[in-house]
Design an enzyme around this catalytic site. Sequence first.
Site, PDB file in Angstrom:
ATOM      1  N   GLY A  38       0.797  -1.232   0.000  1.00  0.00           N
ATOM      2  CA  GLY A  38       0.000   0.000   0.000  1.00  0.00           C
ATOM      3  C   GLY A  38       0.823   1.273   0.000  1.00  0.00           C
ATOM      4  O   GLY A  38       0.303   2.345   0.329  1.00  0.00           O
ATOM      5  N   SER A  40       2.161   3.111  -2.534  1.00  0.00           N
ATOM      6  CA  SER A  40       1.694   4.120  -3.497  1.00  0.00           C
ATOM      7  C   SER A  40       0.359   4.705  -3.076  1.00  0.00           C
ATOM      8  O   SER A  40       0.150   5.927  -3.120  1.00  0.00           O
ATOM      9  CB  SER A  40       1.593   3.514  -4.898  1.00  0.00           C
ATOM     10  OG  SER A  40       2.873   3.127  -5.368  1.00  0.00           O
ATOM     11  N   SER A 107      12.368  -0.628  -2.077  1.00  0.00           N
ATOM     12  CA  SER A 107      13.694  -0.395  -1.475  1.00  0.00           C
ATOM     13  C   SER A 107      14.010  -1.466  -0.428  1.00  0.00           C
ATOM     14  O   SER A 107      14.036  -1.177   0.768  1.00  0.00           O
ATOM     15  CB  SER A 107      13.790   1.014  -0.874  1.00  0.00           C
ATOM     16  OG  SER A 107      12.663   1.367  -0.111  1.00  0.00           O
TER      17      SER A 107
END
Length: 204
Positions: A38, A40, A107
């Site tokens: 979630g 974005s 990341s």
Amino acid sequence: MKATNITWHEGKVTKEDRRNLNNHQSFVLWFTGLSGAGKSTLSVAVEQELYKRGIRTYRLDGDNIRHGLNKNLGFSPEDRKENIRRIGEVSKLMVEAGVVTLSAFISPYREDRNMVRELVEDNEFIEIYVKCGLDVCEQRDPKGLYKKARAGEIKGFTGIDAPYEAPENPDIIVETDQQSLEECVENVLLYLEEKQLIPVHTKS
């Protein structure tokens, strides 16, 4: 080939000048978590609320960046590292420009996230761990990537056959499999208010 014969050229307008013009601080909100957690969705919602409060923002999203700036990169560990390095440098420029930057990227490696933190000054990098169980992320599977990874169509997929190193000391944790989107947004905004990074919002 590395660039040679280059010299940094200082300008006359400083980061503080730009912040004063904007009437708010600038910093990076770094959303990290598994695909489907979630990141974005949350970054979009937080940006909307900041915009409503008159705060200048820009959102950097993992897939969007790979359409342009990083379209020459794949998903090997080396390319993932370069992907984050470039985004870190762009985020730093945004902070210098006096803008609040919302960076939403898986990341997966702590080392890479720490590298970005070290690019900016203290209190200019806020790590937000968008925490969500792998089983829930797989159930959501908004892009159908987990299904492809389980079928062997995608190799090196984070959480399946590539690692995700969860933050050890994130600034903010939101649990999107336990909290509503509204609650997650509120958590982020309250943190920013408490740290005096944005003005306290008085609801009318």
